[in-house]
Design an enzyme around this catalytic site. Structure first.
Site, short mmCIF file in Angstrom:
data_model
loop_
_atom_site.label_atom_id
_atom_site.label_comp_id
_atom_site.label_asym_id
_atom_site.label_seq_id
_atom_site.Cartn_x
_atom_site.Cartn_y
_atom_site.Cartn_z
N ASP A 1 45.51 37.35 34.72
CA ASP A 1 44.30 38.12 35.02
C ASP A 1 43.35 38.11 33.80
OD1 ASP A 1 42.98 39.87 36.92
OD2 ASP A 1 43.25 41.39 35.36
N LYS B 1 39.43 36.48 33.15
CA LYS B 1 38.26 37.16 32.57
C LYS B 1 37.70 36.35 31.41
CE LYS B 1 40.11 41.64 33.87
NZ LYS B 1 40.89 42.80 33.45
#
Ligand code: ADP
Ligand code: ASP
Ligand code: MG
Length: 816
Positions: free
Chosen positions: A679, A683
């Protein structure tokens, strides 16, 4: 003296006629006898037309005719005292017998000439005025039924005859001389030719009758009584936010009505202009309201644009050919040929190269126009100096009208940007040299959207509406909807923004409503009226609603939803999303999305993809826009991992801390999705791409936190078990950090075109040392922020802050 004209809806029912009686009585009691001009009862002209068509096709017409008769009889019975019934009903019955005879003739012949049609239509106005004059007389108004066929003289162009003003004025003046003290109730719309045949003045022609009477007797005022509060900024049936205008100039009213504002029949203005008679448009059902006054001068205060109007159906005929178009004599031949064929050209545009010319005409004129052009230019077509005319249909014209528009700098810019933002394609443009009117030709399907968005833009309507489609009602989605509900008043008052929830869906149910789903009860609505969810249908229906300023909000984590953005951009939807899947797809997709967004002039905001509500992406974009260069980005962007490292102290085991994080809702259902660094890597990838780096996800080098046995565990429970077994591994890391006076930090770094995520032991000098709880932090080292990097820090996860970030993005869409 005043002329009071009452339109179809103002005489369409007993209730309406009662209002009319009050208005007339009040006028009469002022001591000045007015003259009335009335239309047929609402819908009657259309019905009569249908009946003639039926009869000429050999079909049955009697039941339709009986219904019209019964409507008139009912009004007589409702509004006249019984003692007056017989006389009124008898007169009406005679008219209906005549009509029946006419229709029987049409049926027997199997055809209806324009002459017979006009003769039939005349009965609409005859019956209404006959009835109204009876009702007024009973109310002590000395009303006099007046058949305008004896007053208005026309040529024999049945259907839309041309008025002979000299004869008409003389006949009207003679009539008024004979009936000075009475209140004539004159039939609108109908007239007669020199041979005594009934003619009509074109649909909506009662206004024209009123203006003719007004001009003939030099009336002080002509009042047009209708069913709306006056001449409005746009057709209120098409533009909900239209509002009545106080004043219009003759030119403006003529231009607006010529371009479709049927509140006034366009020829009406001509006799009024010639005689400088003021016209007032008023509402029969709201008589106290001032309405709109129309006079010689335009007002300069207020909006420079007076109205927006439209002709819903036109065809475009385009001529091309360097050999002729634009050459001397071409236009002359073209327009004479069209005039001879009886084709009315509504609008002309010519490309500045003069190689093509487009004409907007009525769809029914398309065939005659093509024939006329082909006949006139037979030789040039044969020699291919001219290409065959291209006829396209299903267009509409939108016209913006205002006498002082020429002073308004940037007005056409506003017009076209409003159209562009709503995804309306403009096929042709014409601006009169007087600049009284700018007309654009748009696809008929887009007319409603075009009218509304232009109306919003030009009338500086203080309130802007965003039509929002919300996909996903989980933690973030439902929090967003709650926030929208709580802030709607603030948004309306302070930001002049109205959020219209035009659709909402989750994985189970969906519901769309162009007028808006109540923000307070969307859950109930979904439950009670929601259909079974289907993403494709949801989007198709949203597109079909064709609303201006449409925004799609993706609060899901779904790849399928993320796949739809491109199509949505192409349909002129802006997209606001907290779902990062789309931006982490392939770089070519990411890049093309940005181009499509620019091409369609929509917005695409995804601030919450990185750091939830923290202003990270916008800040980065602002730095780049202002010419700064990003040298290095360092960041902690996993609130989950921050929380875990910050809580991994004292006697708690790593597994216990992870479980606690999960229980607090800080992790994904499988905490490994966070701990794997995936995750976080997404980003970092988005940030890198925003700086212009054409990177792919696999370019992000992730130093794993978890030992392999934990990664390989088949289930979440098995993972926890493996985590327990690996405590010594984590323990070692912790002790090492503690003995050195350092803390464990999982840090993303973008530098020199490389992206990595490292497990770092940060000393107290490190800017990320003091990070607490689940906070995110990011530092930008740039040319301008070189020795003292720019740092943004704060909570980077949680439904409240993420939803607030989505809401802020939504408000940014509205600001554009
Ligand atoms: P009447 O029967 O009174 O002559 P019409 O139906 O001919 O009434 O004209 C009134 C209607 O015109 C209104 O009900 C409205 O729907 C429509 N209309 C179209 N454009 C405008 C406009 N700019 N302002 C007001 N009304 C308009
Ligand atoms: N009754 C006619 C029509 O419907 C004329 C009018 O209403 O002005 O067109
Ligand atoms: Mg009308």
């Amino acid at each position: 003296m005043r002329i009071l004209k009452f339109g179809g809806t103002s005489v369409g029912s007993a209730d309406a006629i009662c209002k009319l009686v009050q208005i007339v009585k009040q006028e009469y009691e002022r001591g000045k006898a007015p003259a009335l001009v009335c239309s047929a009862l609402a819908g009657v002209t259309n019905t009569l037309l249908n009946l003639v068509n039926n009869a000429s096709a050999g079909e049955e017409y009697s039941s339709g005719l009986n219904q019209v008769e019964e409507r008139h009889f009912l009004i007589v019975r409702q509004l006249l005292e019984i003692k007056h019934h017989n006389q009124a009903l008898l007169g009406l019955k005679l008219y209906f017998n005549e009509l029946d005879g006419l229709l029987a003739g049409v049926k027997a012949l199997g055809e209806a000439s324009p002459r017979i049609r006009d003769k039939v239509l005349a009965y609409g106005e005859l019956c209404s005025c006959y009835t109204i004059s009876h009702i007024l007389r009973q109310q002590q108004v000395p009303a006099l039924f007046a058949d305008a066929r004896l007053l208005v003289r026309t040529d024999s162009s049945f259907g839309k005859a041309n008025v002979n003003q000299a004869v008409t004025y003389r006949q009207i003046q003679d009539y008024f001389q004979q009936h000075g003290n009475e209140v004539p109730v004159i039939t609108g719309f109908i007239a007669s030719d020199g041979a005594g045949n009934s003619t009509t003045l074109g649909r909506g022609g009662s206004d024209y009758t009123a203006a003719l009477v007004g001009a003939a007797v030099q009336a002080g005022e002509v009042q047009i009584w209708t069913d709306v509060d006056g001449f409005m900024t746009a057709d209120p049936r098409l533009v909900e936010k239209a509002f009545p205008l106080k004043h219009l100039s003759y030119n403006e009213a003529m231009e607006l009505s010529y371009f479709g504002a049927k509140v006034i029949h366009s020829p009406t203005i001509l006799p009024a202009i010639a005689s400088q008679i003021p016209i007032v448009v008023k509402n029969t059902f709201n008589a106290a309201f001032a309405g709109t006054s129309i006079g010689a001068t335009a007002t300069v205060n207020g909006s420079l644009v007076k109205g927006i109007t439209s002709i819903p159906a036109v065809s475009l005929i385009t001529l091309q050919g360097g050999g002729i178009v634009g050459h001397k004599g071409f236009s002359g031949r073209l327009f004479s040929a069209l005039a001879l064929a009886g084709v009315n050209v509504i609008l002309i545009t010519q490309a500045s190269s003069e190689r093509s010319i487009s004409l907007a005409i009525s769809p029914e004129d398309a065939a005659p126009a093509r024939n006329a052009i082909e006949a006139e230019f037979e030789y040039e077509l044969l020699k291919e100096q001219l290409l065959p005319p291209v006829v396209e249909s299903e267009f509409s014209i939108l016209a913006v009208v205002g006498e002082n528009m020429k002073q308004a700098i940037g007005l056409s810019g506003k017009l076209f940007s409003a159209l562009g933002r709503s995804g309306v394609n403009v096929s042709a443009i014409a601006q009169g040299s007087s600049e009284l009117n700018i007309s654009v030709v748009v696809s008929a399907d887009d007319l409603g959207k075009a009218l509304n968005s232009v109306h919003d833009a030009l009338f500086l309507s203080p309130l802007k509406t965003l039509n929002v489609y919300c996909c996903g009602t989980g933690n973030i989605g439902s929090t967003l909807l709650k926030q929208l509900e709580q802030h709607q008043e603030y948004l309306q008052e302070s930001r002049h923004l109205r959020i219209n929830l035009a659709g909402v869906c989750n994985s189970r149910k969906m519901h769309l409503n162009p007028s808006g789903v109540n923000l307070g009860s969307w859950k109930q609505t979904l439950q009670d009226t929601g259909e079974q969810s289907n993403l494709e249908q949801f989007i198709n229906q949203a597109v079909a609603q064709n609303l201006p300023n449409s925004v799609f909000i993706d609060n899901t984590g779904s790849a399928a939803v993320a796949q739809t953005y491109r199509h949505l951009f192409e349909e002129s939807f802006s997209v606001v999303t907290c779902n990062k899947i789309r931006n982490c797809g392939t770089f070519p997709d990411y890049f093309t999305d940005k181009q499509v967004v620019r091409k369609y002039g929509v917005d695409y905001y995804f601030e919450t993809n990185v750091g939830a509500g923290l202003p990270i992406i916008k800040t980065l974009q602002d730095l780049l826009i202002s010419g700064d260069r990003v040298l290095k980005i360092e960041a902690i962007l996993s609130g989950t991992i921050s929380f875990i490292f910050n809580s991994y102290r004292g006697s708690k085991t790593f597994a216990e801390v992870v479980r606690e994080a999960q229980e607090k809702g800080f992790t994904e259902p499988d905490p490994r999705d966070d701990l794997s660094g995936l995750d976080f890597a997404r980003k970092m990838l988005i940030l890198a791409r925003e700086t212009g780096l054409p990177a792919e996800l696999q370019n992000v080098k992730i130093q794993p936190i978890l030992p392999q046995n934990c990664i390989d565990a088949p289930t979440v429970e098995a993972f926890y078990e493996e985590l327990g077994k690996s405590e010594s591994y984590f323990e070692k890391l912790k002790t090492q950090a503690e003995t050195d006076g350092k803390v464990l930090r999982y840090v993303g770094i973008l530098e020199d075109d490389s992206i990595k995520i490292d497990l770092v032991m940060a000393s107290s000098e490190h800017p990320f040392y003091g990070l607490s709880g689940s906070d995110n932090i990011i530092s930008f080292t740039t040319d301008r922020y070189l020795f003292n990097p720019m740092v943004i820090k704060g909570p980077g996860a949680g439904a409240e802050v993420t939803a607030a970030g989505v809401l802020a993005d939504l408000v940014r869409v509205a600001a554009n």
